[in-house]
Structures are given as C-alpha cells and as structure tokens.
Design an enzyme around this catalytic site. Structure first.
Site: not given
Length: 274
Positions: A30, A32-33, A147, A181-182
């Site tokens: 997503h 975020g990555h 995380d 976001l996850s």
C-alpha cells in the site's frame, strides 16, 4: 527494475553495489510501503525491496494461508515508486531446511504488548529480518513506525549484533480519516472500514490528555478500552509506555500510546507518540 527469486540471483544483482538500502515487506503493498521505498532511495546506491510472507511470525491460528500474495501488482507499484530491485524468494528458497537457528529477543521487550498476545511473534520477526539483512548486505534498512515494538526490537538486535546497517524509522502513513495504512485493512468490509478510524481517535484522545498533564495512565487506558468496547471492538490493549524501551513511563519521559484491537475478524494495531 529487476526482480529476482533466488539468493544466487540476488548476490549477482548486488555485486556492483556497496551500499544497498532495503525495505523488507510481506507484500500486499500500500502507499505506506511505497513511502518507505521513497525514503530509502537517498540512503544507498541501490534501492531494494524484499517480498516474503514469513511463516515463522504467524501463530498456529493466524492468517498465514490467507495473507494476500499479490506479487505482480506489488512489483508494478514498486517500479512506479522508483525501486531498483525486488527480492521475492519462495519459502523453499529462503528456508531450504528448517530454520532451527533463531533469534531469541529479550523478554522484557518481546513478551509484552504484541508479544503477550502473539507468543513467538518477535522470534519470527527478528529471525527473518536478521536473515534478510545478511542476504541483502544492506547498509540501510527502512521500517514503518506503525510497528513500533518491532522497530525497537530490530534496532536493539542490530546494535547487539554490531551489524553494519542503519535502521531508519518512518512515520506512520494514514488515510484521510486517520486510519493507519496496513495490509490487513483490506480484510475490513465497508462498514468496518468506516468505523476503523476509531482506533486512531482513541489513541489521540489519550495522547491529548497526556500532553495536557494527565498522569493517571491506568485511568486513561481504561477509558480508551471501554470506549472501543462500547463501539463494538475487542481490544487487546491500550497502553501508555516509555518510547525508549516500552516500559512504564515517568511523567518526564517521551511516551507512546499503543493499541491493538479486533474489529470483526481483523486485528489492527496503531500508536501515537507523545
């Protein structure tokens, strides 16, 4: 962008570079990555993403089998974000024999919060990250602060093993309504997705009270837990901790508020630094 699937191919692809910057992922990417990939680009002479769904960090009743594998779409996103190289090994390639050598992180940091509710999780995380750092010979590795506990454990591991890699933490990316976001957000149905930002709001409510000088941490945690339960969540924890080691804070300490809760069958985590 080059995509490789074996260690031999990876070593060949990296042979001309001295300072790889790596973004370890489990895929199903997503925005975020992709922000992590963009953050990695100025840190090395090649930007590398790894995609590997790591069985070691899933419990016996968790979602290893149903975790989405979306390699083609992931690679398209990574190429658009400017990634140079993707290492996407099979399980047989990455674990050609049972991974009996494992990293055992310290209980004081690994067996609390996420570790309490997911026994063995951080053994799997630290083991796979150590192996990925060895395989990629990374000199910088970029992780998201969502995380939070994982990031602290990896930093401690790298320091204690004297690994020649800088661990870089990047702020959590959020949707417009505040939801972190996850990859697991994709499990939420439309009604749950509309409700999911309540977790972030609960954390910000605790953080605002801390900034205002409230030091009754137990009461703040209890209020947030009750608010989530009233809204239909099944929270595992809401906890005020010290940023440096996730132990109980003193009022002068930099703090972080962390939470994990289930909405339906989907377990979400989030945190807010204070």
């Amino acid at each position: 962008m080059q995509i490789v699937h074996t260690l031999a191919q990876l070593r060949q692809a990296l042979s001309a570079y001295r300072h790889p910057a790596v973004v370890p992922t489990m895929g199903n990417l997503h925005d975020g990555h992709l922000a992590l990939v963009r953050a990695a680009q100025p840190l090395g002479d090649i930007t590398l993403a790894t995609i590997f769904v790591n069985r070691l960090q899933f419990g016996p009743h968790e979602d290893f089998e149903r975790y989405p594998r979306t390699l083609e779409a992931d690679c398209a996103q990574l190429e658009a974000a400017g990634c140079d190289l993707v290492f996407a090994p099979s399980e047989a390639e990455f674990y050609p024999e049972p991974q009996t050598y494992k990293v055992q992180p310290p209980a004081a940091l690994a067996d609390i919060l996420e570790g309490q509710f997911r026994p063995g999780f951080f053994v799997g995380v630290c083991t796979v990250v150590l192996k990925l750092l060895a395989c990629t010979q990374a000199r910088s590795a970029v992780f998201g602060k969502k995380d939070y506990q994982q990031l602290l454990l990896i930093r401690h591991m790298v320091r204690q093993f004297a690994l020649p890699v800088d661990i870089v933490g990047i702020a959590t990316h959020r949707s417009a309504d505040g939801l972190a976001l996850s990859s697991r957000n994709g499990y939420l149905n439309p009604a749950q997705r509309a409700q999911a930002a309540e977790l972030s709001r609960a954390l910000h409510g605790v953080a605002d009270a801390l900034r205002a000088g409230n030091t009754d941490y137990a009461a703040l945690e209890s209020q947030a837990l009750q608010s989530l339960r009233t809204s239909g969540w099944a929270p595992d924890y809401v906890s005020v901790r010290r940023q440096t080691d996730l132990q109980a804070p003193a009022p002068q300490d930099p703090m972080v508020v962390l939470a994990a809760a289930r909405l339906g069958e989907t377990r979400l985590i989030d945190n807010v630094e204070v």
